[in-house]
Design a protein around this motif. Structure first.
Motif, PDB file in Angstrom:
ATOM      1  N   ARG A 133       0.852  -1.177   0.000  1.00 55.92           N
ATOM      2  CA  ARG A 133       0.000   0.000   0.000  1.00 55.92           C
ATOM      3  C   ARG A 133       0.895   1.236   0.000  1.00 55.92           C
ATOM      4  O   ARG A 133       1.897   1.284   0.698  1.00 55.92           O
ATOM      5  N   ILE A 134       0.511   2.217  -0.784  1.00 57.95           N
ATOM      6  CA  ILE A 134       1.331   3.427  -0.882  1.00 57.95           C
ATOM      7  C   ILE A 134       0.899   4.413   0.198  1.00 57.95           C
ATOM      8  O   ILE A 134      -0.248   4.869   0.203  1.00 57.95           O
ATOM      9  N   PRO A 135       1.788   4.742   1.151  1.00 52.72           N
ATOM     10  CA  PRO A 135       1.417   5.638   2.256  1.00 52.72           C
ATOM     11  C   PRO A 135       1.148   7.060   1.776  1.00 52.72           C
ATOM     12  O   PRO A 135       1.967   7.651   1.067  1.00 52.72           O
ATOM     13  N   TRP A 137       1.175   9.751   3.374  1.00 51.34           N
ATOM     14  CA  TRP A 137       2.069  10.745   3.952  1.00 51.34           C
ATOM     15  C   TRP A 137       3.456  10.702   3.328  1.00 51.34           C
ATOM     16  O   TRP A 137       4.359  11.425   3.762  1.00 51.34           O
ATOM     17  N   GLY A 138       3.645   9.849   2.320  1.00 51.64           N
ATOM     18  CA  GLY A 138       4.937   9.795   1.654  1.00 51.64           C
ATOM     19  C   GLY A 138       6.045   9.365   2.587  1.00 51.64           C
ATOM     20  O   GLY A 138       5.915   8.383   3.320  1.00 51.64           O
ATOM     21  N   THR A 139       7.142  10.103   2.593  1.00 58.89           N
ATOM     22  CA  THR A 139       8.296   9.738   3.421  1.00 58.89           C
ATOM     23  C   THR A 139       8.208  10.319   4.835  1.00 58.89           C
ATOM     24  O   THR A 139       9.132  10.155   5.636  1.00 58.89           O
ATOM     25  N   MET A 140       7.111  10.991   5.145  1.00 53.03           N
ATOM     26  CA  MET A 140       6.980  11.641   6.457  1.00 53.03           C
ATOM     27  C   MET A 140       6.525  10.604   7.481  1.00 53.03           C
ATOM     28  O   MET A 140       5.343  10.385   7.703  1.00 53.03           O
ATOM     29  N   THR A 141       7.482   9.956   8.111  1.00 49.38           N
ATOM     30  CA  THR A 141       7.202   8.875   9.047  1.00 49.38           C
ATOM     31  C   THR A 141       7.084   9.350  10.490  1.00 49.38           C
ATOM     32  O   THR A 141       6.700   8.586  11.368  1.00 49.38           O
ATOM     33  N   GLY A 142       7.421  10.600  10.752  1.00 50.12           N
ATOM     34  CA  GLY A 142       7.436  11.104  12.129  1.00 50.12           C
ATOM     35  C   GLY A 142       6.050  11.350  12.682  1.00 50.12           C
ATOM     36  O   GLY A 142       5.048  11.355  11.952  1.00 50.12           O
ATOM     37  N   LEU A 165       7.592  21.704  -1.871  1.00 50.55           N
ATOM     38  CA  LEU A 165       8.584  20.953  -1.102  1.00 50.55           C
ATOM     39  C   LEU A 165       7.983  19.651  -0.568  1.00 50.55           C
ATOM     40  O   LEU A 165       8.590  18.581  -0.659  1.00 50.55           O
ATOM     41  N   LEU A 166       6.773  19.735  -0.012  1.00 54.54           N
ATOM     42  CA  LEU A 166       6.131  18.547   0.547  1.00 54.54           C
ATOM     43  C   LEU A 166       5.867  17.503  -0.525  1.00 54.54           C
ATOM     44  O   LEU A 166       5.964  16.302  -0.276  1.00 54.54           O
ATOM     45  N   CYS A 172       4.357  13.579  -0.557  1.00 52.90           N
ATOM     46  CA  CYS A 172       3.109  13.631   0.201  1.00 52.90           C
ATOM     47  C   CYS A 172       1.923  13.794  -0.749  1.00 52.90           C
ATOM     48  O   CYS A 172       1.951  14.609  -1.662  1.00 52.90           O
ATOM     49  N   GLU A 173       0.860  12.992  -0.554  1.00 53.07           N
ATOM     50  CA  GLU A 173      -0.326  13.098  -1.384  1.00 53.07           C
ATOM     51  C   GLU A 173      -1.042  14.427  -1.146  1.00 53.07           C
ATOM     52  O   GLU A 173      -0.929  15.027  -0.071  1.00 53.07           O
ATOM     53  N   ARG A 174      -1.804  14.855  -2.147  1.00 50.67           N
ATOM     54  CA  ARG A 174      -2.406  16.191  -2.126  1.00 50.67           C
ATOM     55  C   ARG A 174      -3.265  16.414  -0.886  1.00 50.67           C
ATOM     56  O   ARG A 174      -3.170  17.465  -0.236  1.00 50.67           O
ATOM     57  N   GLU A 175      -4.127  15.458  -0.531  1.00 49.62           N
ATOM     58  CA  GLU A 175      -5.044  15.649   0.606  1.00 49.62           C
ATOM     59  C   GLU A 175      -4.277  15.880   1.907  1.00 49.62           C
ATOM     60  O   GLU A 175      -4.605  16.779   2.686  1.00 49.62           O
TER      61      GLU A 175
END
Length: 528
Positions: A133-135, A137-142, A165-166, A172-175
């Protein structure tokens, strides 16, 4: 089982979190393999053969390149992508890697390459039973995704530049990007009145509750069983407060937050005693905000509300978590839905014009329809703010033990996750329709819906003017939070490095009482 093999141990925690966010329900292990370097694919193939994992992620840190390799037991070939990194010097051979000026850049490049490699991986490459599944939040794991845009906005970037930048660097997905930006912009505006560098906020921990909830892992002691310790606890607490007040006398107090536990588990006279001491020691009248987490409706009385108003408390929480009676009984709450409504209306009658209500999505047995009904009943009370939390199945909670005893823990979490995504959407629709704006957010590790692409964030919504500054400050880590009481954690803000360090108090009430001088000594020099 998924193994992550690194050429050296670095960024391992965040890499593991990112891989886990792609593969719901899969355990992820991290290993460092001796001899693993560029052009040494056989080492990865041999590692895969001798372990019980189904899928392997290899990350090699070179002098100028980072390589991500993907291997599956279903396919002996290796899929590899590399990225060339620029900057001064060989960063991963730096004596103090944490102090390297390009460290954040390298970390973000590594995570972005890993994200793109896993995102583009064909489903047929994966072993049976491994679902990708594609997260969102992208690479933002914090746990604090808004810190990134907040930093950029405070550095003078525009919303458009920060949005780019995001999307470009953090995938990061648009929503999620728009939600993150909305909250960051609102926080930045609210915090203009705050003295970050010289000021501080005060947290006062009261570790007593009427009962311990099924999902709770906080230090909370049922008052009926441990109430006899309250007198001694307050004496120790007042001693720590006096020491803190002396240390902080030259610094402006921004906000006060009394939490726990449930502060209103104390008797009215004990509350009066504590608040009188607080008022004598600190410049309460000059602070911007004073919040008390009344929390449990079965702990709220007219007399206690009167005491809170007497000492200038402006904001309280009446937290039902759910308005479904059967769920209240399941999670160990000894109050009714009607008690929630009674306590809320009594608080309004006492003059409170800023009342928050907390809700938890994903509670055992609840459906999206149940949560929709909870929101409907809350809407009839018209709180000034609401906070929607995702259920967190903590290891120390009774709920975790019960789920594990029932077997197939991961399957049960998957079922909860599907419901939580719908509930999260319902809460967002409710907030928008009622004029609540999102003003702070965080993501929590081990949430029941942590598998999903949504990431299951916790969001605070408020009517304009009813936001909680303390919530923003504790999330964004931009000011020193001095915390007193058992289990309280002081966060010392270092303005030069823009980071915080923690000073912990012991969790046990009796240990706190017996070792109060040690707790005070730990905080000495907090402003040095």
């Amino acid at each position: 089982m998924i193994d992550i093999v690194l050429s050296e141990l670095d960024f391992d925690y965040e890499i593991q979190a990112l891989v886990a966010s792609f593969f719901p329900g899969q355990r992820c292990r991290v290993a460092v393999e001796e001899g693993y370097a560029f052009e040494t694919e056989k080492i990865l193939q041999e590692f895969l053969k001798r372990t019980d994992c189904d899928f392997l992620v290899g990350i090699c840190f070179g002098k100028k390149d980072i390589a991500v390799s993907l291997l599956s037991k279903e396919d002996s070939s290796i899929r590899q992508q590399t990225v060339t990194v620029s900057g001064e010097g060989d960063w991963h051979k730096h004596k103090d890697k944490s102090a390297h000026p390009y460290r954040t850049y390298y970390k973000n490049e590594c995570k972005r390459l890993l994200f793109e490699s896993l995102r583009d991986l064909p489903e047929q490459f994966l072993p049976d039973g491994v679902v990708k599944r594609i997260p969102a939040w992208g690479t933002m794991t914090g746990v604090r995704p808004t810190k990134i845009p907040m930093h950029e906005l405070m550095q003078g970037r525009s919303r458009e530049e920060t949005a780019e930048l995001l999307e470009r660097w953090y995938c990061c997905e648009r929503e999620k990007k728009e939600l993150c930006l909305d909250i960051a912009m609102r926080e930045a505006n609210l915090l203009q009145m705050v003295d970050f560098e010289n000021g501080y906020s005060l947290y006062i921990g009261i570790p007593f509750c009427p009962t311990t909830c099924l999902y709770c892992s906080f230090p909370s002691y049922p008052f009926g069983q441990f109430g006899h310790l309250a007198g001694r606890y307050l004496e120790a607490l007042k001693k720590e407060m006096a020491a803190v007040a002396e240390q902080c006398r030259d610094h402006p107090l921004t906000s006060i937050y009394m939490g726990g536990g449930t502060p209103t588990a104390l008797t009215a006279s004990q509350l009066d005693e504590l608040l009188f001491c607080l008022y004598e020691l600190f410049s309460i009248s000059r602070s911007l905000e004073f919040t008390v987490e009344a929390g449990r409706p079965d702990s709220i009385t007219r007399e206690k509300l009167k005491v809170l108003r007497k000492y200038g408390v402006e904001r309280i929480s009446v937290n039902p978590q759910t308005m479904q009676q059967r769920t209240l009984e399941v999670i160990g709450r000894q109050h009714t839905v009607e008690d929630v409504k009674r306590a809320f209306l009594q608080a309004r009658e006492a003059g409170f014009t800023n009342i928050n209500m907390d809700f938890i999505i994903g509670l055992p047995g609840e459906t999206p329809e149940d949560f929709e009904d909870t929101l409907r009943q809350a809407g009839e009370l018209a709180p000034d703010s609401i906070t929607v939390h995702s259920l967190v199945v903590k290891r120390a909670s009774k709920l975790r033990s019960l789920l594990e005893e029932g077997g197939n823990f991961l399957e049960q979490e998957r079922i909860i996750e599907g419901k939580m995504e719908k509930m999260l959407a319902l809460s967002q629709q409710f907030a928008k329709s009622r004029g609540y704006l999102p003003y702070y957010m965080y993501r929590q590790k081990n949430s029941a819906g942590h598998f999903g692409s949504s990431g299951q964030e916790n969001i605070g919504y408020a009517k304009k003017g009813s936001e909680c500054l303390y919530n923003i400050l504790i999330m964004e880590e931009m000011q020193t939070i001095v915390a007193v009481g058992a289990g309280a954690s002081t966060k010392k803000y270092h303005k030069e490095k823009k980071i915080v360090s923690r000073i912990e108090n012991v969790k046990s009430i009796t240990d706190y009482i017996d070792r109060i001088d040690e707790m005070i000594a730990r905080k000495k020099g907090i402003w040095s």
